[in-house]
Write an enzyme that holds these catalytic residues in place. Sequence first.
Site, PDB file in Angstrom:
ATOM      1  N   HIS A  99     -59.064  25.573  33.015  1.00 46.66           N
ATOM      2  CA  HIS A  99     -57.771  24.984  32.639  1.00 46.66           C
ATOM      3  C   HIS A  99     -56.785  25.147  33.785  1.00 46.66           C
ATOM      4  O   HIS A  99     -56.726  26.193  34.426  1.00 46.66           O
ATOM      5  CB  HIS A  99     -57.212  25.587  31.347  1.00 46.66           C
ATOM      6  CG  HIS A  99     -57.226  27.079  31.312  1.00 46.66           C
ATOM      7  ND1 HIS A  99     -58.372  27.815  31.085  1.00 46.66           N
ATOM      8  CD2 HIS A  99     -56.229  27.992  31.474  1.00 46.66           C
ATOM      9  CE1 HIS A  99     -58.084  29.098  31.097  1.00 46.66           C
ATOM     10  NE2 HIS A  99     -56.779  29.251  31.346  1.00 46.66           N
ATOM     11  N   HIS A 101     -52.946  25.361  34.762  1.00 49.78           N
ATOM     12  CA  HIS A 101     -51.605  25.594  34.229  1.00 49.78           C
ATOM     13  C   HIS A 101     -50.601  24.765  35.035  1.00 49.78           C
ATOM     14  O   HIS A 101     -50.590  24.846  36.270  1.00 49.78           O
ATOM     15  CB  HIS A 101     -51.191  27.066  34.402  1.00 49.78           C
ATOM     16  CG  HIS A 101     -51.962  28.051  33.587  1.00 49.78           C
ATOM     17  ND1 HIS A 101     -51.498  28.553  32.390  1.00 49.78           N
ATOM     18  CD2 HIS A 101     -53.160  28.644  33.798  1.00 49.78           C
ATOM     19  CE1 HIS A 101     -52.371  29.431  31.907  1.00 49.78           C
ATOM     20  NE2 HIS A 101     -53.388  29.504  32.741  1.00 49.78           N
TER      21      HIS A 101
END
Length: 137
Positions: A99, A101
């Site tokens: 992921h 950010h």
Amino acid sequence: MNDCIFCKIVRGELPCYKIYEDNETLAFLDRNPVNPGHTLLIPKKHSETILDTNDETLKKLITTTKKISKAIFESMKLEGFNIGINQFKIAGQVVPHLHIHIMPRHKNDGIKLWPSREYESEKEKNNVQKKITRLLK
Ligand code: DGP
């Protein structure tokens, strides 16, 4: 991956505040934001880090990061933003599904970047450079 919480979000088994979706990627609000608008962009197909993610997906992720960042930057009236990817537990990765950010920043928001240090010697710098570049030839 059956037990992966981000895979569950992709499959619609867990809720999220969706920001963007296409065939390969999904972006949603981080539930613990550093500032409002903090967004996570993930590949829909499970991988843990950039190291086990195929290059086409990585290219897609970076162009989508730009698209989403622009929307967050303008809509949230930001003065800046950080982009970060924690890779493996030791580096702070809590969710083992890749992921990115996108973290909104404002003046005096109190968020600190990582600490830095000096190399101990030119020799250390040379050794480190040699070690890394050997694998890039
Ligand atoms: P990291 O430490 O890089 O693995 O960051 C994980 C981030 O994911 C952390 O900022 C909190 C967020 N997060 C964890 N679980 C969920 C969830 O179920 N929903 C949402 N929206 N965010 C989550």
